[in-house]
Scaffold this active site. Structure first.
Site, PDB file in Angstrom:
ATOM      1  N   GLU A 148       0.867  -1.188  -0.024  1.00 48.23           N
ATOM      2  CA  GLU A 148       0.055   0.109  -0.038  1.00 48.23           C
ATOM      3  C   GLU A 148       0.649   1.284  -0.133  1.00 48.23           C
ATOM      4  O   GLU A 148       0.439   2.247   0.843  1.00 48.23           O
ATOM      5  CB  GLU A 148      -0.916   0.050   1.238  1.00 48.23           C
ATOM      6  CG  GLU A 148      -1.885  -1.178   1.264  1.00 48.23           C
ATOM      7  CD  GLU A 148      -2.877  -1.309   2.349  1.00 48.23           C
ATOM      8  OE1 GLU A 148      -2.651  -0.328   3.273  1.00 48.23           O
ATOM      9  OE2 GLU A 148      -4.013  -2.051   2.542  1.00 48.23           O
ATOM     10  N   GLU A 253      -6.418 -10.844  -1.371  1.00 49.21           N
ATOM     11  CA  GLU A 253      -6.844 -10.333   0.014  1.00 49.21           C
ATOM     12  C   GLU A 253      -8.464 -10.300  -0.511  1.00 49.21           C
ATOM     13  O   GLU A 253      -9.273  -9.317  -0.102  1.00 49.21           O
ATOM     14  CB  GLU A 253      -6.585  -9.210   0.629  1.00 49.21           C
ATOM     15  CG  GLU A 253      -4.980  -9.118   0.861  1.00 49.21           C
ATOM     16  CD  GLU A 253      -4.693  -7.784   1.793  1.00 49.21           C
ATOM     17  OE1 GLU A 253      -5.347  -7.163   2.394  1.00 49.21           O
ATOM     18  OE2 GLU A 253      -3.466  -7.586   1.803  1.00 49.21           O
TER      19      GLU A 253
HETATM   20  C1  XIL Z   1      -6.342  -6.020   8.351  1.00 47.88           C
HETATM   21  C2  XIL Z   1      -6.679  -7.437   8.970  1.00 47.88           C
HETATM   22  O1  XIL Z   1      -7.430  -8.087   8.500  1.00 47.88           O
HETATM   23  C3  XIL Z   1      -7.308  -6.867  10.445  1.00 47.88           C
HETATM   24  O2  XIL Z   1      -7.536  -7.972  11.481  1.00 47.88           O
HETATM   25  C4  XIL Z   1      -6.321  -5.849  11.250  1.00 47.88           C
HETATM   26  O3  XIL Z   1      -7.221  -5.307  12.274  1.00 47.88           O
HETATM   27  C5  XIL Z   1      -6.199  -4.557  10.049  1.00 47.88           C
HETATM   28  O4  XIL Z   1      -5.580  -5.202   8.885  1.00 47.88           O
HETATM   29  N1  XIL Z   1      -5.041  -4.619   3.701  1.00 47.88           N
HETATM   30  C6  XIL Z   1      -3.901  -5.296   4.244  1.00 47.88           C
HETATM   31  C7  XIL Z   1      -4.356  -6.097   5.406  1.00 47.88           C
HETATM   32  O5  XIL Z   1      -2.842  -5.476   3.674  1.00 47.88           O
HETATM   33  O6  XIL Z   1      -2.967  -6.345   6.026  1.00 47.88           O
HETATM   34  C8  XIL Z   1      -5.237  -5.511   6.125  1.00 47.88           C
HETATM   35  O7  XIL Z   1      -5.504  -6.500   7.204  1.00 47.88           O
HETATM   36  C9  XIL Z   1      -6.683  -5.318   5.385  1.00 47.88           C
HETATM   37  C10 XIL Z   1      -6.274  -4.242   4.309  1.00 47.88           C
END
Ligand code: XIL
Length: 362
Positions: A148, A253
């Protein structure tokens, strides 16, 4: 009577009288199928998940335990134990680990967030990447080296790393990871990079890393989208444009929210929070059939697209196992009941699951 194979699979599965084909088996030879998990699952405290994970998935991503705030809590202290357990769990079950992540602006340890001096940030950056990436080289399959780093308009996000280290920090992160982890595949990962402006930013970033003679093996499109509103055309253009750079394309994701969006834009920025208000949590007593069907058809559209480009895509990872553990129950509004994944809160396959499997036998 002759019954078509997909119909037969659905019939048999719904009646529970035969084994449902597993996701990893259905797509074997096409792409790996992964899921994000956490310590409850790797420590096998959750027996239903312990059965389901090795059967369904051949890749996994730690949802939180390899992030800096957990792995590197103090300047000179690393917490390897949860990640070591995860790696051992994956090895026992023949699952590939995508480690997540080395450099990200969020979930940072407090000591780093308070750091003012650029030399100290640089020392952290080098030590963090080198120590962690070398420890897990050969143990994990891949790393999300940078997560990101881009804004929606394709410019670089104004993170602590950009502010203190300057715009070359991304190339430097990959250079350090390449040195520390020569046997590990190295990826850039972000959300909304299927959208044209942000995609152009990601392409420029990948080209810059390649032009510096530094290795980047792939790009992960996170895939936090909305049921009924998946940007298929932008996704297809991204698969083609990213793979033209000679890198693996992955969906890292994946989840499809079924709940109302409090904003008119789509974001997975964990720092953004919206207040709860009337109408924002409509399905606390279960998902109506119409919403269940829309989720199933959205997933089917997406997997049909993935299959059309299977030679360019190496992995599809869901962000969680079952609806109950999904981060979308708390993002961007806390305490809602969301249903974004192929397995329900009892670990049972949903319509979406069967629709995904059925894309293999149209
Ligand atoms: C999220 C997790 O799922 C949560 O449990 C945590 O509280 C916050 O992060 N993009 C990403 C992930 O790259 O690491 C994030 O994961 C969601 C968005």
């Amino acid at each position: 009577m002759r019954i078509a194979l997909p119909a037969l699979i659905v019939l048999v599965s719904l009646h529970g009288s035969a084994q449902t084909p597993a996701l990893k088996e259905a797509f074997r030879g096409d792409f790996l199928i992964g899921a994000a998990i956490n310590t409850r699952q790797t420590e096998e405290k959750d027996t239903a998940a312990a059965r389901l994970i090795p059967r369904q998935f051949d890749a996994l991503t730690p949802e939180n335990i390899m992030k800096a705030e957990i792995m590197h809590p103090a300047w000179d202290r690393y917490n390897f134990d949860p990640a070591d357990k995860l790696v051992a769990y994956a090895q026992r079950n023949h699952i590939k680990v995508n480690a997540h992540n080395l450099i990200w602006h969020s979930q940072l340890p407090t000591f780093l967030r308070r750091m003012q001096d650029a030399d100290s940030v640089r020392a952290y950056f080098v030590n963090h990447i080198t120590t962690i990436a070398s420890r897990y080289d050969g143990q994990v399959y891949s790393w999300d080296v940078v997560n990101e780093a881009l804004n929606e308009d394709g410019t670089l996000r104004n993170s602590i790393f950009l502010k203190k280290l300057g715009p070359d920090y991304i190339v430097e992160a990959f250079r350090l990871a390449q040195k520390a982890a020569p046997h590990t595949r190295l990826y850039y990962n972000d959300y909304n990079i299927e959208q044209p402006k942000k995609r152009a930013g990601a392409i420029a970033l990948i080209k810059k890393i390649q032009a510096a003679g530094v290795r980047i093996d792939g790009v992960g499109i996170q895939g936090h989208w909305k049921s009924g509103n998946v940007p298929l055309a932008a996704i297809e253009a991204s698969i083609l444009e990213f793979s033209a750079l000679g890198v693996e394309v992955m969906f890292t994701e994946l989840d499809l929210s079924v709940l109302p969006n409090p904003w008119d834009h789509n974001t997975a920025d964990v720092g953004q929070v919206a207040a709860n208000r009337a109408g924002m949590n409509p399905y606390t007593n279960g998902l109506p059939d119409s919403a269940q069907d829309l989720l199933a058809s959205s997933y089917a559209d997406l997997f049909r697209l993935f299959l059309r480009h299977k030679g360019k895509i190496s992995r599809i990872t869901f962000w969680g196992i079952d609806d109950g553990m999904s981060w979308l129950n708390d993002f961007p509004i806390r305490g809602r009941t969301n249903y974004p994944l192929p397995f329900d809160r009892n670990y049972q396959p949903k319509k979406a699951y069967f629709a995904i499997i059925a894309t293999k036998n149209p």
